[in-house]
Write a protein that holds these residues in place. Structure first.
Motif, PDB file in Angstrom:
ATOM      1  N   LYS A  94       0.827  -1.219   0.000  1.00 16.89           N
ATOM      2  CA  LYS A  94       0.000   0.000   0.000  1.00 16.89           C
ATOM      3  C   LYS A  94       0.854   1.257   0.000  1.00 16.89           C
ATOM      4  O   LYS A  94       0.466   2.285  -0.531  1.00 16.89           O
ATOM      5  N   SER A  95       2.024   1.173   0.645  1.00 17.35           N
ATOM      6  CA  SER A  95       2.744   2.439   0.847  1.00 17.35           C
ATOM      7  C   SER A  95       4.025   2.554   0.029  1.00 17.35           C
ATOM      8  O   SER A  95       4.831   3.436   0.289  1.00 17.35           O
ATOM      9  N   GLY A  96       4.208   1.689  -0.953  1.00 16.01           N
ATOM     10  CA  GLY A  96       5.399   1.851  -1.790  1.00 16.01           C
ATOM     11  C   GLY A  96       5.587   0.697  -2.745  1.00 16.01           C
ATOM     12  O   GLY A  96       4.701  -0.118  -2.943  1.00 16.01           O
ATOM     13  N   LYS A  97       6.779   0.662  -3.289  1.00 15.17           N
ATOM     14  CA  LYS A  97       7.136  -0.421  -4.209  1.00 15.17           C
ATOM     15  C   LYS A  97       8.010  -1.414  -3.448  1.00 15.17           C
ATOM     16  O   LYS A  97       8.863  -1.028  -2.641  1.00 15.17           O
ATOM     17  N   VAL A  98       7.792  -2.706  -3.718  1.00 16.10           N
ATOM     18  CA  VAL A  98       8.533  -3.750  -3.017  1.00 16.10           C
ATOM     19  C   VAL A  98       9.518  -4.407  -3.989  1.00 16.10           C
ATOM     20  O   VAL A  98       9.127  -4.898  -5.049  1.00 16.10           O
ATOM     21  N   VAL A  99      10.788  -4.376  -3.614  1.00 10.17           N
ATOM     22  CA  VAL A  99      11.848  -4.922  -4.462  1.00 10.17           C
ATOM     23  C   VAL A  99      12.441  -6.150  -3.764  1.00 10.17           C
ATOM     24  O   VAL A  99      12.919  -6.055  -2.631  1.00 10.17           O
ATOM     25  N   PHE A 100      12.386  -7.279  -4.451  1.00 16.03           N
ATOM     26  CA  PHE A 100      12.904  -8.534  -3.887  1.00 16.03           C
ATOM     27  C   PHE A 100      14.308  -8.781  -4.435  1.00 16.03           C
ATOM     28  O   PHE A 100      14.498  -8.949  -5.641  1.00 16.03           O
ATOM     29  N   LEU A 101      15.297  -8.783  -3.540  1.00 19.27           N
ATOM     30  CA  LEU A 101      16.673  -9.105  -3.939  1.00 19.27           C
ATOM     31  C   LEU A 101      16.873 -10.592  -3.702  1.00 19.27           C
ATOM     32  O   LEU A 101      16.774 -11.060  -2.562  1.00 19.27           O
ATOM     33  N   SER A 102      17.128 -11.328  -4.772  1.00 16.94           N
ATOM     34  CA  SER A 102      17.308 -12.772  -4.596  1.00 16.94           C
ATOM     35  C   SER A 102      18.765 -13.167  -4.839  1.00 16.94           C
ATOM     36  O   SER A 102      19.515 -12.450  -5.507  1.00 16.94           O
ATOM     37  N   ALA A 103      19.140 -14.288  -4.263  1.00 13.50           N
ATOM     38  CA  ALA A 103      20.489 -14.840  -4.451  1.00 13.50           C
ATOM     39  C   ALA A 103      20.401 -16.337  -4.173  1.00 13.50           C
ATOM     40  O   ALA A 103      19.492 -16.781  -3.461  1.00 13.50           O
ATOM     41  N   THR A 104      21.335 -17.096  -4.706  1.00 16.22           N
ATOM     42  CA  THR A 104      21.305 -18.548  -4.472  1.00 16.22           C
ATOM     43  C   THR A 104      21.761 -18.840  -3.036  1.00 16.22           C
ATOM     44  O   THR A 104      22.484 -18.025  -2.431  1.00 16.22           O
ATOM     45  N   PRO A 105      21.392 -19.995  -2.493  1.00 18.64           N
ATOM     46  CA  PRO A 105      21.833 -20.359  -1.143  1.00 18.64           C
ATOM     47  C   PRO A 105      23.357 -20.328  -1.012  1.00 18.64           C
ATOM     48  O   PRO A 105      23.883 -19.939   0.032  1.00 18.64           O
ATOM     49  N   GLU A 106      24.064 -20.690  -2.068  1.00 21.67           N
ATOM     50  CA  GLU A 106      25.531 -20.702  -2.013  1.00 21.67           C
ATOM     51  C   GLU A 106      26.066 -19.277  -1.838  1.00 21.67           C
ATOM     52  O   GLU A 106      26.973 -19.035  -1.046  1.00 21.67           O
ATOM     53  N   THR A 107      25.500 -18.352  -2.604  1.00 23.10           N
ATOM     54  CA  THR A 107      25.927 -16.947  -2.487  1.00 23.10           C
ATOM     55  C   THR A 107      25.604 -16.408  -1.098  1.00 23.10           C
ATOM     56  O   THR A 107      26.417 -15.745  -0.462  1.00 23.10           O
ATOM     57  N   ILE A 108      24.397 -16.721  -0.638  1.00 16.22           N
ATOM     58  CA  ILE A 108      23.977 -16.245   0.698  1.00 16.22           C
ATOM     59  C   ILE A 108      24.963 -16.777   1.740  1.00 16.22           C
ATOM     60  O   ILE A 108      25.446 -16.027   2.601  1.00 16.22           O
TER      61      ILE A 108
END
Ligand code: S3P
Length: 167
Positions: A94-108
């Motif tokens: 409702k109050s903005g734009k949602v940006v999902f940053l994804s990465a592989t489990p190995e990178t995480i």
């Protein structure tokens, strides 16, 4: 008034780093949810989990998110578990734009392996556990997101540029 931007994604996805860089680029305000919680509660995230449990932490997190972004023009670096409460997602959308940053489990894993300030991973610091928890949360992140950015192998400026182009 410019819309808020909420950065979501798994621990170690780069939310804090990217939020800082985007704030400079876009001249928006920055809110780092975990840092704000530590400051307001006067306790580390580890201590909040240890003394009061995860549910209590989630309550604090939800209360905080509902008070954020009223002024607009704010970039919020969210805690990785913010999507577990549907009301939080509703509010962000409702109050903005949602940006999902994804990465592989190995990178995480590579990014978080030396950290001890994430109670969810303490005692489970391995790729298998990260992959399992990520799978449990994936649908929540995807459903909450207006845009998804894959971060593996990309530099900070590349990620920021991609977000700005796609927003
Ligand atoms: C959590 C992520 C953490 C922090 C807490 C719980 C989670 O934030 O809010 O340790 O459940 O994914 P970061 O994603 O900033 O590490």
């Amino acid at each position: 008034m410019r819309e808020n931007i909420f950065l979501i994604g798994f621990m170690g996805a780069g939310k804090s780093t990217i939020a800082k860089a985007l704030c400079r680029e876009l001249q928006m305000q920055l809110v780092e949810m975990d840092a704000r919680i530590v400051e307001e509660q006067g306790m580390s995230i580890n201590d909040i989990f240890a003394q009061y449990g995860e549910d209590h932490f989630r309550d604090i997190e939800s209360q905080l998110i509902l008070t954020l972004g009223e002024e607009g023009n704010t970039i919020v670096s969210c805690g990785g578990g913010v999507v577990v409460r549907p009301r939080n997602i509703e509010f962000m959308k409702k109050s903005g734009k949602v940006v999902f940053l994804s990465a592989t489990p190995e990178t995480i894993y590579e990014r978080v392996k030396n950290s001890t300030d994430r109670p969810i991973l303490n005692g489970h610091m391995n790729v298998e556990y990260i992959a399992e928890l990520m799978e449990k949360r994936r649908a929540l992140y995807e459903a909450a997101a207006d845009i998804k950015i894959e971060t593996d192998g990309k530099s900070r400026p590349e990620i920021c540029k991609e977000i700005m182009e796609r927003l």
